[in-house]
Design an enzyme around this catalytic site. Structure first.
Site, PDB file in Angstrom:
ATOM      1  N   LYS A 276     -16.255 -21.797 -31.984  1.00  9.18           N
ATOM      2  CA  LYS A 276     -16.471 -20.529 -32.152  1.00  9.18           C
ATOM      3  C   LYS A 276     -16.265 -20.018 -33.692  1.00  9.18           C
ATOM      4  CE  LYS A 276     -14.527 -18.568 -27.975  1.00  9.18           C
ATOM      5  NZ  LYS A 276     -15.644 -18.082 -27.321  1.00  9.18           N
ATOM      6  N   ARG A 350     -15.606 -21.487 -16.664  1.00  4.06           N
ATOM      7  CA  ARG A 350     -16.289 -21.720 -15.348  1.00  4.06           C
ATOM      8  C   ARG A 350     -15.874 -23.067 -15.002  1.00  4.06           C
ATOM      9  NH1 ARG A 350     -21.876 -20.165 -17.547  1.00  4.06           N
ATOM     10  NH2 ARG A 350     -20.570 -18.726 -19.010  1.00  4.06           N
TER      11      ARG A 350
HETATM   12  N1  BES Z   1     -13.498 -16.899 -23.612  1.00  2.00           N
HETATM   13  C1  BES Z   1     -14.624 -16.710 -23.927  1.00  2.00           C
HETATM   14  C2  BES Z   1     -15.267 -15.330 -23.446  1.00  2.00           C
HETATM   15  C3  BES Z   1     -14.867 -14.141 -24.160  1.00  2.00           C
HETATM   16  C4  BES Z   1     -15.418 -13.494 -25.125  1.00  2.00           C
HETATM   17  C5  BES Z   1     -13.475 -13.732 -23.917  1.00  2.00           C
HETATM   18  C6  BES Z   1     -15.197 -12.480 -25.968  1.00  2.00           C
HETATM   19  C7  BES Z   1     -13.168 -12.579 -24.688  1.00  2.00           C
HETATM   20  C8  BES Z   1     -13.878 -11.994 -25.668  1.00  2.00           C
HETATM   21  C9  BES Z   1     -15.586 -17.803 -22.771  1.00  2.00           C
HETATM   22  O1  BES Z   1     -14.937 -19.010 -22.705  1.00  2.00           O
HETATM   23  C10 BES Z   1     -16.792 -18.086 -23.721  1.00  2.00           C
HETATM   24  O2  BES Z   1     -16.719 -18.428 -24.748  1.00  2.00           O
HETATM   25  N2  BES Z   1     -17.984 -17.616 -22.967  1.00  2.00           N
HETATM   26  C11 BES Z   1     -19.336 -17.986 -23.909  1.00  2.00           C
HETATM   27  C12 BES Z   1     -20.374 -18.362 -22.569  1.00  2.00           C
HETATM   28  C13 BES Z   1     -21.538 -18.882 -23.223  1.00  2.00           C
HETATM   29  C14 BES Z   1     -21.527 -20.348 -24.043  1.00  2.00           C
HETATM   30  C15 BES Z   1     -22.478 -19.098 -21.920  1.00  2.00           C
HETATM   31  C16 BES Z   1     -19.676 -16.653 -24.233  1.00  2.00           C
HETATM   32  O3  BES Z   1     -19.446 -15.592 -23.383  1.00  2.00           O
HETATM   33  O4  BES Z   1     -20.324 -16.396 -25.406  1.00  2.00           O
HETATM   34 ZN    ZN Z   2     -15.335 -20.471 -24.523  1.00  6.15          ZN
END
Ligand code: BES
Ligand code: ZN
Ligand code: ZN
Length: 496
Positions: A276, A350
């Site tokens: 990230k 997931r």
């Molecule tokens: N933990 C994150 C989701 C999240 C985003 C929580 C913002 C709180 C605030 C999750 O694990 C994630 O990174 N999801 C990705 C999925 C994508 C790679 C398909 C996302 O939402 O960007």
């Molecule tokens: Zn994530």
């Protein structure tokens, strides 16, 4: 904080030091049980046009002098027809905040209605008080002498002429729900160097002792033996070992199918190799909010001794980049047996949930509800005003919508049309872990659906609501404890 229920229908001989009561639109008299002096003070303010009746507004009156001096807080409640449990919660939080500002450690709140709804309002009021009083300062030096905070330590709910036996249960339920939510907030607030998967497991064991739950912990060895390789694959890059935490409440008849609650417990989400960006990454300590919500709900369910069987399941791990991390393109085998192509290591929630959900179905539950800070897409869709709910069972989704309305932890349904599943087709495995740019929250749920079989199931995406600015009277900035109260209410309604 100590919570006391009072049903006396006359004013006590010594006036309480801080009394709050609510006023509906059009209401122009103070409750009869207030002292004549308080009534007079109220009437003067009323004549002067100073008394607020719209919700969010309040007015503080001083009555008497010396030892007999007391503070009266008039809180506007808005129109009586629009009044709700959530408005009661907010008004009570407002009263506790006002008491904190004038260093009052004891708050007496007059229940605004004596009718059919009194019990539900009592529960909400107690919740509002306990939630508002919560703080997190375990990581700060204690304040210098003379600068200590003066938290509200005593909350008296005053329902003049109310039925004690009836109100007592709801009062205790409100206490249990709020303590559960506050426990969730504390866990959420702890930084990831302290709140590791091992720490969550220890906290579950401690909680088991405190409120009476059966807890079973899967450590890394046991997870390998069980074959939970989707969960294990997320922990590959981390120095911290993963855990699967299973909490059981036996409140119903033995043999009755339990309800299952499953919560995402990623104690820090860097994204892994699909790293990230740095900005705001500190918030990813909150990626265990689903786990905290389930642990808080289990605590509340046990404390309230709900007459129903419930199993809480928390898969927990960090998501870190390192030489041993799972890489994009890797294929892992889940506990259920389905193989998963990991396209993006940041879609890790997931992966840990699919093993926990497959384990949950083995418990032969009547229904499964999982909750997770799963997608950024849900923040775009619903912001911080509602969590998304998706599921295979209309009755279950409707129950969650109702629980959301009552607790103020609202949920909004998104569709799970079978066509979305195509976005998860993989050339190399049974499915891939991301579905592309479109409908991110839905494709995440479509992924989870592959692991619940025929069990009635709903998924709640709390990424937008689990933490935030905390603008309501009973919240604070940061951890919000959502959805501990929502889950508790759902289980409570099923057990009633
Ligand atoms: N933990 C994150 C989701 C999240 C985003 C929580 C913002 C709180 C605030 C999750 O694990 C994630 O990174 N999801 C990705 C999925 C994508 C790679 C398909 C996302 O939402 O960007
Ligand atoms: Zn994530
Ligand atoms: Zn995550």
């Amino acid at each position: 904080m100590e919570v006391i229920l009072s049903t006396r229908s006359t004013a006590p001989r010594t006036a309480p030091s801080f009394v709050a009561f609510g006023l509906f639109e059009g209401q122009s008299t103070a409750p009869q049980v207030l002292t004549p002096l308080a009534q007079e003070s109220f009437n003067q303010a009323m004549d002067a046009g100073d008394v607020p009746t719209s919700s969010d507004e309040d007015l503080l009156l001083f009555v008497g002098a010396g030892d007999q001096r007391s503070r009266i807080l008039v809180v506007g409640l808005g129109a009586k027809g629009d009044f709700s449990e959530e408005k009661m919660r907010r008004a009570t939080g407002q009263a506790v905040r006002a008491a904190e500002r004038c260093k009052q450690t004891s708050v007496t709140l007059l229940l605004p209605e004596a009718g059919r709804r009194a019990g539900d309002l009592a529960r909400a009021a107690v919740e509002g008080a306990l939630l508002a009083a919560w703080t997190f300062d375990e990581l700060k030096a204690p304040p210098e002498p003379g600068k200590e905070k003066t938290p509200v330590q005593r909350f008296e709910l005053w329902a003049p002429g109310g039925k004690r036996s009836a109100l007592n249960r709801q009062t205790r339920e409100g206490e249990a729900a709020a303590r559960g939510a506050n426990f969730a907030r504390t866990l959420q607030s702890r930084p990831a160097n302290l709140a590791t998967p091992t720490h969550l497991a220890e906290q579950a064991l401690q909680m088991a002792e405190d409120v009476g739950l059966e807890v079973e912990i899967f450590d890394k060895k046991k997870l390998i033996k069980a074959g939970m390789h989707a969960l294990l694959s997320v922990s590959n890059g981390s120095a911290q070992e993963p855990r699967l935490i299973v909490m059981r409440h036996h409140g119903g008849r033995s043999g009755d199918a339990p309800l299952a609650l499953v919560g995402k417990g990623v104690t820090f989400d860097t994204g892994g190799i699909s790293l990230k960006p740095a900005s705001g990454m500190e918030d990813m300590k909150y990626d265990m909010s689903g786990a905290a919500g389930v642990m808080g709900a289990m605590r509340a369910i046990a404390e309230a001794k709900l007459k129903i069987n419930v199993v809480g399941i928390v898969p927990s791990t960090e998501n870190m980049p390192s030489g041993s991390s799972t890489k994009p393109g890797d294929v892992v085998q889940s506990y259920l047996g389905k193989t998963i192509e990991v396209i993006n290591t940041d879609a890790e929630g997931r992966l840990i949930l699919c093993d926990a959900l497959a384990y949950a179905t083995e418990q032969k539950p009547a229904a499964i509800v999982d909750c997770a800070t799963l997608t950024g897409a849900v923040v775009v869709a619903l912001g911080d005003q509602a969590a998304a709910v998706l599921g295979t069972d209309d009755r279950l989704v409707a129950e969650l919508e109702k629980a959301g309305e009552r607790t103020g932890e609202r949920v909004w349904r998104l569709p799970l049309f079978p066509e979305y599943r195509k976005q998860l087709d993989s050339a190399y495995a049974d499915l891939k872990n991301v579905g592309g740019r479109k409908a991110g929250t839905i494709t995440a749920a479509a992924f989870l659906r592959e692991f619940v079989g025929d069990t009635p199931w709903a998924h709640i995406d709390i990424a937008g609501v689990a933490y935030g600015d905390g603008t309501l009277s009973y919240q604070r900035k940061g951890a919000l404890g959502v959805p501990a109260r929502l889950l508790f209410e759902w289980v409570r309604a099923r057990s009633a």
